[in-house]
Scaffold this motif. Structure first.
Motif, short mmCIF file in Angstrom:
data_model
loop_
_atom_site.label_atom_id
_atom_site.label_comp_id
_atom_site.label_asym_id
_atom_site.label_seq_id
_atom_site.Cartn_x
_atom_site.Cartn_y
_atom_site.Cartn_z
N SER A 140 -1.07 2.11 -6.72
CA SER A 140 -0.03 1.14 -6.31
C SER A 140 0.00 0.66 -4.96
N GLU A 141 0.35 1.76 -4.13
CA GLU A 141 0.38 1.79 -2.63
C GLU A 141 -1.09 1.27 -2.08
N PRO A 157 -6.15 2.21 3.56
CA PRO A 157 -5.59 2.14 2.22
C PRO A 157 -6.58 2.58 1.25
N TRP A 158 -7.93 2.56 1.30
CA TRP A 158 -8.86 2.95 0.56
C TRP A 158 -8.73 4.52 0.09
N ILE A 212 -4.40 -2.61 0.71
CA ILE A 212 -5.42 -3.36 0.49
C ILE A 212 -5.09 -4.70 0.56
N ILE A 213 -4.29 -5.17 -0.05
CA ILE A 213 -4.15 -6.63 -0.07
C ILE A 213 -3.21 -7.14 1.03
N THR A 214 -2.50 -6.40 1.77
CA THR A 214 -1.73 -6.83 2.92
C THR A 214 -2.61 -6.78 4.21
N HIS A 215 -3.81 -5.89 3.91
CA HIS A 215 -4.77 -5.79 5.24
C HIS A 215 -6.05 -6.26 4.69
N GLY A 261 -5.58 8.23 -5.53
CA GLY A 261 -4.85 7.75 -6.73
C GLY A 261 -5.75 8.00 -7.96
N ILE A 262 -7.03 7.06 -7.90
CA ILE A 262 -7.92 7.30 -8.90
C ILE A 262 -8.37 8.88 -9.14
#
Length: 95
Positions: free
Chosen positions: A55-56, A72-73, A61-64, A79-80
């Motif tokens: 989620s984070e 963020p990757w 990713i979306i915000t940047h 997480g994956i």
């Protein structure tokens, strides 16, 4: 008459063994639980960490989107990996 008694005794022994094996099976089936039921808190924490990381990561990713600053990757893939590892451990321990 002697043959009938011998047959009756052998049949009774087989019935006794069958009852005994049924009792053993019922006792053992009560003791076996799924791995999630044995370690619910551990798996819930792993799942929670994996979901929060994904989620984070997606949020970052979306915000940047233009530059992907702050890596963020890495968080997303961590997480994956955690979710895949948790699923694999769950499947292996559930046998």
């Amino acid at each position: 008459m002697k043959d009938e008694n011998e047959k009756q005794i052998s049949l009774d022994i087989l019935k006794h063994i069958e009852k005994l094996s049924d009792q053993i099976n019922s006792i053992m089936s009560v003791k076996t639980k799924s791995v999630f039921r044995r370690y619910p808190l551990t798996f819930m924490l792993f799942i929670l960490v994996g979901v929060v990381a994904v989620s984070e990561g997606l949020k970052e990713i979306i915000t940047h989107i233009s530059f992907f600053d702050g890596h963020p990757w890495k968080l997303f893939f961590a997480g994956i990996v955690i979710l895949i590892a948790t699923g694999t451990v769950y499947q292996k321990l559930d046998k």
